[in-house]
Design a protein around this motif. Structure first.
Motif, PDB file in Angstrom:
ATOM      1  N   HIS A   1       1.500   0.573 -14.663  1.00  0.00           N
ATOM      2  CA  HIS A   1       2.211   0.311 -13.420  1.00  0.00           C
ATOM      3  C   HIS A   1       2.374  -1.189 -13.233  1.00  0.00           C
ATOM      4  O   HIS A   1       1.707  -1.974 -13.893  1.00  0.00           O
ATOM      5  CB  HIS A   1       1.437   0.888 -12.242  1.00  0.00           C
ATOM      6  CG  HIS A   1       1.310   2.373 -12.288  1.00  0.00           C
ATOM      7  ND1 HIS A   1       2.151   3.207 -11.619  1.00  0.00           N
ATOM      8  CD2 HIS A   1       0.441   3.164 -12.961  1.00  0.00           C
ATOM      9  CE1 HIS A   1       1.796   4.467 -11.855  1.00  0.00           C
ATOM     10  NE2 HIS A   1       0.759   4.464 -12.674  1.00  0.00           N
ATOM     11  N   MET A  32       0.815  -1.207   0.000  1.00  0.00           N
ATOM     12  CA  MET A  32       0.000   0.000   0.000  1.00  0.00           C
ATOM     13  C   MET A  32       0.849   1.259   0.000  1.00  0.00           C
ATOM     14  O   MET A  32       0.454   2.267  -0.555  1.00  0.00           O
ATOM     15  CB  MET A  32      -0.883   0.052   1.267  1.00  0.00           C
ATOM     16  CG  MET A  32      -2.121  -0.794   1.208  1.00  0.00           C
ATOM     17  SD  MET A  32      -3.354  -0.228   0.041  1.00  0.00           S
ATOM     18  CE  MET A  32      -3.882   1.314   0.797  1.00  0.00           C
ATOM     19  N   SER A  33       1.977   1.176   0.676  1.00  0.00           N
ATOM     20  CA  SER A  33       2.656   2.447   0.986  1.00  0.00           C
ATOM     21  C   SER A  33       3.575   2.890  -0.146  1.00  0.00           C
ATOM     22  O   SER A  33       3.493   4.035  -0.589  1.00  0.00           O
ATOM     23  CB  SER A  33       3.450   2.301   2.285  1.00  0.00           C
ATOM     24  OG  SER A  33       4.235   1.126   2.199  1.00  0.00           O
ATOM     25  N   GLU A  34       4.426   1.972  -0.603  1.00  0.00           N
ATOM     26  CA  GLU A  34       5.424   2.443  -1.567  1.00  0.00           C
ATOM     27  C   GLU A  34       4.798   2.729  -2.919  1.00  0.00           C
ATOM     28  O   GLU A  34       3.758   2.186  -3.281  1.00  0.00           O
ATOM     29  CB  GLU A  34       6.550   1.423  -1.721  1.00  0.00           C
ATOM     30  CG  GLU A  34       6.158   0.216  -2.542  1.00  0.00           C
ATOM     31  CD  GLU A  34       6.793  -1.043  -2.003  1.00  0.00           C
ATOM     32  OE1 GLU A  34       7.136  -1.912  -2.809  1.00  0.00           O
ATOM     33  OE2 GLU A  34       6.932  -1.157  -0.770  1.00  0.00           O
ATOM     34  N   LYS A  35       5.453   3.579  -3.677  1.00  0.00           N
ATOM     35  CA  LYS A  35       4.933   3.982  -4.986  1.00  0.00           C
ATOM     36  C   LYS A  35       4.996   2.784  -5.929  1.00  0.00           C
ATOM     37  O   LYS A  35       5.973   2.046  -5.962  1.00  0.00           O
ATOM     38  CB  LYS A  35       5.817   5.125  -5.518  1.00  0.00           C
ATOM     39  CG  LYS A  35       5.400   5.638  -6.889  1.00  0.00           C
ATOM     40  CD  LYS A  35       4.464   6.849  -6.764  1.00  0.00           C
ATOM     41  CE  LYS A  35       4.000   7.341  -8.118  1.00  0.00           C
ATOM     42  NZ  LYS A  35       2.763   6.724  -8.556  1.00  0.00           N
ATOM     43  N   ALA A  36       3.907   2.578  -6.657  1.00  0.00           N
ATOM     44  CA  ALA A  36       3.891   1.481  -7.608  1.00  0.00           C
ATOM     45  C   ALA A  36       4.954   1.708  -8.664  1.00  0.00           C
ATOM     46  O   ALA A  36       5.217   2.832  -9.067  1.00  0.00           O
ATOM     47  CB  ALA A  36       2.521   1.392  -8.265  1.00  0.00           C
ATOM     48  N   ASN A  82       2.126  -3.479 -10.134  1.00  0.00           N
ATOM     49  CA  ASN A  82       1.946  -3.837  -8.735  1.00  0.00           C
ATOM     50  C   ASN A  82       2.094  -5.337  -8.579  1.00  0.00           C
ATOM     51  O   ASN A  82       1.941  -6.087  -9.535  1.00  0.00           O
ATOM     52  CB  ASN A  82       0.545  -3.437  -8.262  1.00  0.00           C
ATOM     53  CG  ASN A  82       0.408  -1.938  -8.150  1.00  0.00           C
ATOM     54  OD1 ASN A  82       1.229  -1.281  -7.516  1.00  0.00           O
ATOM     55  ND2 ASN A  82      -0.624  -1.390  -8.787  1.00  0.00           N
ATOM     56  N   ARG A  83       2.342  -5.761  -7.368  1.00  0.00           N
ATOM     57  CA  ARG A  83       2.438  -7.184  -7.129  1.00  0.00           C
ATOM     58  C   ARG A  83       1.062  -7.816  -7.236  1.00  0.00           C
ATOM     59  O   ARG A  83       0.056  -7.242  -6.813  1.00  0.00           O
ATOM     60  CB  ARG A  83       3.005  -7.414  -5.725  1.00  0.00           C
ATOM     61  CG  ARG A  83       3.396  -8.862  -5.550  1.00  0.00           C
ATOM     62  CD  ARG A  83       3.814  -9.163  -4.143  1.00  0.00           C
ATOM     63  NE  ARG A  83       3.518 -10.567  -3.889  1.00  0.00           N
ATOM     64  CZ  ARG A  83       4.445 -11.436  -3.526  1.00  0.00           C
ATOM     65  NH1 ARG A  83       5.681 -11.057  -3.409  1.00  0.00           N
ATOM     66  NH2 ARG A  83       4.112 -12.685  -3.288  1.00  0.00           N
ATOM     67  N   LEU A  84       1.040  -9.003  -7.827  1.00  0.00           N
ATOM     68  CA  LEU A  84      -0.232  -9.709  -7.950  1.00  0.00           C
ATOM     69  C   LEU A  84      -0.697 -10.189  -6.579  1.00  0.00           C
ATOM     70  O   LEU A  84       0.126 -10.416  -5.682  1.00  0.00           O
ATOM     71  CB  LEU A  84      -0.062 -10.914  -8.875  1.00  0.00           C
ATOM     72  CG  LEU A  84       0.080 -10.543 -10.344  1.00  0.00           C
ATOM     73  CD1 LEU A  84       0.799 -11.628 -11.094  1.00  0.00           C
ATOM     74  CD2 LEU A  84      -1.293 -10.303 -10.950  1.00  0.00           C
ATOM     75  N   PRO A  85      -2.013 -10.377  -6.411  1.00  0.00           N
ATOM     76  CA  PRO A  85      -2.498 -10.920  -5.141  1.00  0.00           C
ATOM     77  C   PRO A  85      -1.909 -12.304  -4.904  1.00  0.00           C
ATOM     78  O   PRO A  85      -1.740 -13.087  -5.836  1.00  0.00           O
ATOM     79  CB  PRO A  85      -4.015 -11.014  -5.331  1.00  0.00           C
ATOM     80  CG  PRO A  85      -4.337 -10.201  -6.528  1.00  0.00           C
ATOM     81  CD  PRO A  85      -3.098 -10.103  -7.354  1.00  0.00           C
TER      82      PRO A  85
END
Lengths: 469, 182
Positions: free
Chosen positions: B17, B1-5, B19-22
């Motif tokens: 972007h 949540m915190s770091e920039k994608a 992001n990490r997958l679930p």
């Protein structure tokens, strides 16, 4: 603000996944307001309809009974068999164009108000969770707390309630396929008697439990194709839920200013984050329209409540179109909507016609396999076979009458056929004509009258013979 | 949540972007990969269970075996079936559903000839009757029933017809053809 440090939801990340990929459970706060009240009312109505469909009798059958095993389908008094499957084309296109039309006009009104995922999650499972775990702040605190015996017991009770509700919903779904009476007798007889139905009920129960206890809004955001197609279905005039940037920014708390100082400019948004806390998909609506927004209006209720308190007009977050939020006029009637509407009307017209034109019985006249005609002792004989299916929900008698322009001896072994609902029967039919009368092929008619509905079907067939032609 | 994608690239002002997958999604991905390896080993290497081809061959062998039991009808076989009440009962049901409309409910004959009077148009031996029922007499309007009813029901119907011989049902059609040859 909650005890756990909270970063604002960001537009470039999914709110329900942490940076390491693990699930971040979303705990929306409880809101009060006009929309949530109406939604709860609608949830109750929809769930009542869902439960009533297999129970209410229409014309001697449940309102909806899809007997897939026997390929008999009872829908609101109509009886259908596998031969009626072509009507599904009109049903599916009607629903498809209807969805296109409604989406272009009202955006994701289905998602927020009528989708079973929303109805059961917000109408059943979330209230259960709130009952056991308390409001949002308590739930957040609880989710980080150690597993004390008390927490274990409470979680056990909560998940037991989840499972119980999932069992009820899945059995209600099963009764659509086996009828309510069939379900009761199945349950009474036990799983060994009807293992397939039991396996289905358990599989659906498991899926419901997994979905509503854990997966939740990820279905809407990650899985649901309708949700992913929104950008293609909506335009700048579709109704969405949006934050009025012009009115709200620059956001911030009201400040007391000392005498002589100039107050910094402030919009109406007091940055209380109530809209973020209320959101079931964990987004910040103030970042603009996002794919994750289900248009459930919980942020609208939350914000209106705050606006009332701070003495500003409601509607900082409201139902509007992108154009409307920009301060332009919102057009409702536009080419896209007219086109979708026309397609929808056409599809529904097709559906209505396909249902109205339905004859409550099937009668098909087929020429018997073999010779087209037989010559016997100065007569010519034609053989046919009549296929009859009773599609009334009740028993009926089909009466067969043959009309021939040329004097003919007609033999129908059974001119009156008594058939139970959805029973079928084949009747042979013989026409014998004196040979000298057969100068050219002629057309005769076969009439089938249905006693239950009074409907008559007339079929024409050609009598063939040695006409030298 | 915190770091920039992580920004992948920008194309025409559209940002992609990464992001990490679930984790549940990755779990499904890896599970299917592991499963496929196991499946491959199980069915194709160790052959611990019959694969698709194996199952097909098994079923084909089953069908072949069933067909092998399906001996072609013969006089002796049909006469043996007449003595089996179960077969005759089935034959009667087939007769009432398919034959009675032309030959009468008792076989007394309507459009079709009388089956109870000892006179036969196409021979009186069990196999003669079987041939008529199975292959039809197209010129007379008797359909070929084997393709609609299947061999077993044809045999049952013939067995039933053989029981009608000489019952002389009342109101029978006048005799046609030759009297039965002993």
């Amino acid at each position: 603000m909650s005890a756990a440090p909270q970063n604002s939801p960001r537009i470039d990340q999914l709110s329900s996944i942490r940076a390491d990929g693990s699930r971040l459970a979303i705990h929306p706060s409880d809101v009060q307001g006009r929309f949530i009240t109406r939604r709860r009312l609608l949830f109750a109505v929809l769930m009542a309809i869902y439960v009533a469909l297999p129970l209410v009798q229409v014309g001697g059958h449940p309102a909806v009974h899809l007997d897939v095993a026997a390929r008999r389908f009872y829908l609101f008094g109509g009886t259908y068999n596998a031969q009626d499957f072509w009507r599904v084309l009109f049903l599916v296109t009607s629903m498809g164009f209807g969805l296109l039309f409604v989406t272009a006009w009202l955006g994701r009104v289905w998602c927020g108000w009528a989708c079973p995922q929303t109805v059961f999650l917000e109408g059943v499972y979330r209230p259960i969770e709130r009952f056991f775990d308390g409001p949002r702040e308590r739930r957040l605190k609880l989710s980080g707390s150690p597993w004390t015996p008390g927490r274990v017991v409470r979680a056990g009770l909560k998940h037991g309630a989840y499972l119980g509700v999932s069992l009820l919903i899945s059995h209600a779904a099963l009764s659509l396929f086996v009828s309510a009476g069939g379900l009761v007798s199945m349950v009474a007889a036990g799983p060994t008697v009807s293992p397939v139905a039991f396996a289905w009920a358990m599989a659906v129960t498991g899926a419901l439990y997994f979905n509503f206890a854990w997966f939740r809004e990820q279905l809407c955001v990650v899985v649901c194709p309708y949700g992913r197609l929104q950008s293609a279905m909506q335009d700048r005039d579709s109704l969405i839920i949006g934050y009025d940037v012009k009115r709200g920014e620059p956001r911030g708390r009201m400040l007391k200013v000392k005498l002589g100082e100039v107050a910094p400019p402030r919009g109406d948004c007091v940055d209380c984050r109530r809209c973020v806390m209320a959101c079931p998909t964990g987004i910040d609506i103030r970042n603009g329209l996002q794919m994750d927004c289900l248009a459930c209006a919980q942020c609208v209720d939350a914000c209106d409540d705050v606006m009332d308190k701070v003495g500003r007009p409601r509607g900082l977050i409201r139902y509007d179109s992108l154009n409307g939020l920009d301060g332009q006029k919102r057009r409702v009637l536009r080419p896209r909507l007219v086109l979708y509407g026309a397609l929808m009307v056409a599809a529904f017209t097709g559906l209505a016609l396909s249902l109205v034109q339905r004859v409550p019985f099937e009668a098909n006249l087929l020429r018997f396999q073999g010779m087209p005609y037989l010559i016997e002792e100065g007569t010519v004989r034609n053989q046919f076979e009549l296929h009859l299916v009773n599609k009334n929900p009740s028993e009926t008698t089909l009466t067969i009458r043959v009309d021939s322009p040329v004097p003919a001896q007609v033999v129908v072994p059974q001119a009156e056929v008594k058939l139970a609902s959805l029973e079928s029967f084949r009747v042979p039919l013989f026409l014998t004509v004196q040979r000298e009368r057969v100068t050219a092929p002629f057309v005769f008619t076969v009439e089938v009258k249905d006693s239950a509905s009074g409907e008559v079907k007339r079929m024409e067939a050609r009598f063939l013979g040695p006409t030298g032609g | 949540m915190s770091e920039k994608a992580r920004l992948h690239y920008i194309y025409d002002g559209i940002e992609e972007h990464d992001n990490r997958l679930p984790n549940w999604w990755l779990f499904i991905l890896w599970t299917t990969i592991v499963f496929s390896a196991g499946y491959w080993f199980w069915y194709h290497i160790a052959e611990l269970a019959p694969g698709q081809l194996g199952e097909y061959r098994g079923e084909a062998a089953e069908v072949a075996k069933r067909n092998a039991d399906n001996k072609p009808a013969s006089n002796e076989m049909l006469l043996a079936l007449v003595k089996d009440p179960g077969t005759v009962g089935n034959g009667k049901a087939v007769f009432q559903a398919n034959c009675a409309s032309c030959h009468g409910a008792q076989g007394q004959g309507l459009i079709g000839p009388n089956l109870t009077d000892g006179f036969w148009l196409h021979g009186s031996k069990p196999m003669d009757i079987h041939k008529v029922v199975a292959e039809g007499v197209v010129a007379k309007g008797m359909p070929a029933w084997e393709r609609t009813l299947g061999a077993e029901r044809v045999r049952a119907a013939v067995a039933y017809v053989l029981t009608l011989k000489g019952t002389h049902a009342p109101g029978g059609k006048a005799p046609q053809g030759e009297p039965e040859q002993p």
